[in-house]
Design a protein around this motif. Sequence first.
Motif, short mmCIF file in Angstrom:
data_model
loop_
_atom_site.label_atom_id
_atom_site.label_comp_id
_atom_site.label_asym_id
_atom_site.label_seq_id
_atom_site.Cartn_x
_atom_site.Cartn_y
_atom_site.Cartn_z
N CYS A 162 0.78 -1.13 -0.01
CA CYS A 162 0.07 0.06 -0.05
C CYS A 162 0.84 1.27 0.11
O CYS A 162 0.37 2.45 -0.18
CB CYS A 162 -0.86 0.11 1.22
N CYS A 176 1.36 4.46 -2.21
CA CYS A 176 0.24 5.46 -2.29
C CYS A 176 -0.35 5.99 -1.00
O CYS A 176 -0.90 7.01 -0.80
CB CYS A 176 -1.15 4.72 -3.16
N HIS A 177 -0.08 5.23 -0.16
CA HIS A 177 -0.51 5.59 1.37
C HIS A 177 0.37 5.52 2.33
O HIS A 177 1.32 4.57 2.47
CB HIS A 177 -1.79 4.59 1.92
N MET A 217 -8.41 4.67 -6.78
CA MET A 217 -7.46 3.51 -6.10
C MET A 217 -7.61 2.20 -7.36
O MET A 217 -8.66 1.68 -7.24
CB MET A 217 -7.97 3.23 -4.77
#
Length: 141
Positions: A35, A38-39, A118
């Motif tokens: 993840c 992107c996060h 997403m």
Amino acid sequence: MGIKQFVPVLAVLPMLAGAAFAGDAENGEADFKLCKSCHAVIATDGTVIQKGGKTGPNLYGVIGRVAGSDPDFRYGESLAAVSETGLVWDEENVAAYITDPKAWLEEVLGESKVKTKMTYKHRKNADDMAAYLVTVSPADS
Ligand code: HEC
């Protein structure tokens, strides 16, 4: 089946549902590398729990907050529409969302022309990831 046999079955269902989402938070934490492009996970006091990119919203406190409600992030129109309904993320719906964001948006909004920002699908062990996200979502976040 008579009503007497039926009632105990209903009483057991919530327990089964709970068990189905008893994911393994440690596995989820290990998977967070998927993840990170992107996060990030950054606590309210600025503590960096997971270093990560800004393509997606900060996931600190995501469980228990309204979907699409990070004020620092510009959501796509479909998740913004879900946000307007007041839907709150829990383990179950987050697991479903990350497994296939577009399919989840279609189902929740009841339309086929959804747009998701997403593009990643977390097809395996989404319940473990949901359990991990609970650990970075304290009640006061
Ligand atoms: C390719 C980039 C990318 C990857 C990889 C990615 N995400 Fe996302 N994620 C996004 C974007 C962008 C959004 C905002 C979606 C929108 O606005 O439609 C989002 C939204 C979310 C949301 C909703 C957050 C909110 O504030 O409502 C959750 C939960 C989430 N991602 C979890 C994950 C998890 C967990 C992983 C890893 C298993 C992951 N994402 C991997 C880009 C990504």
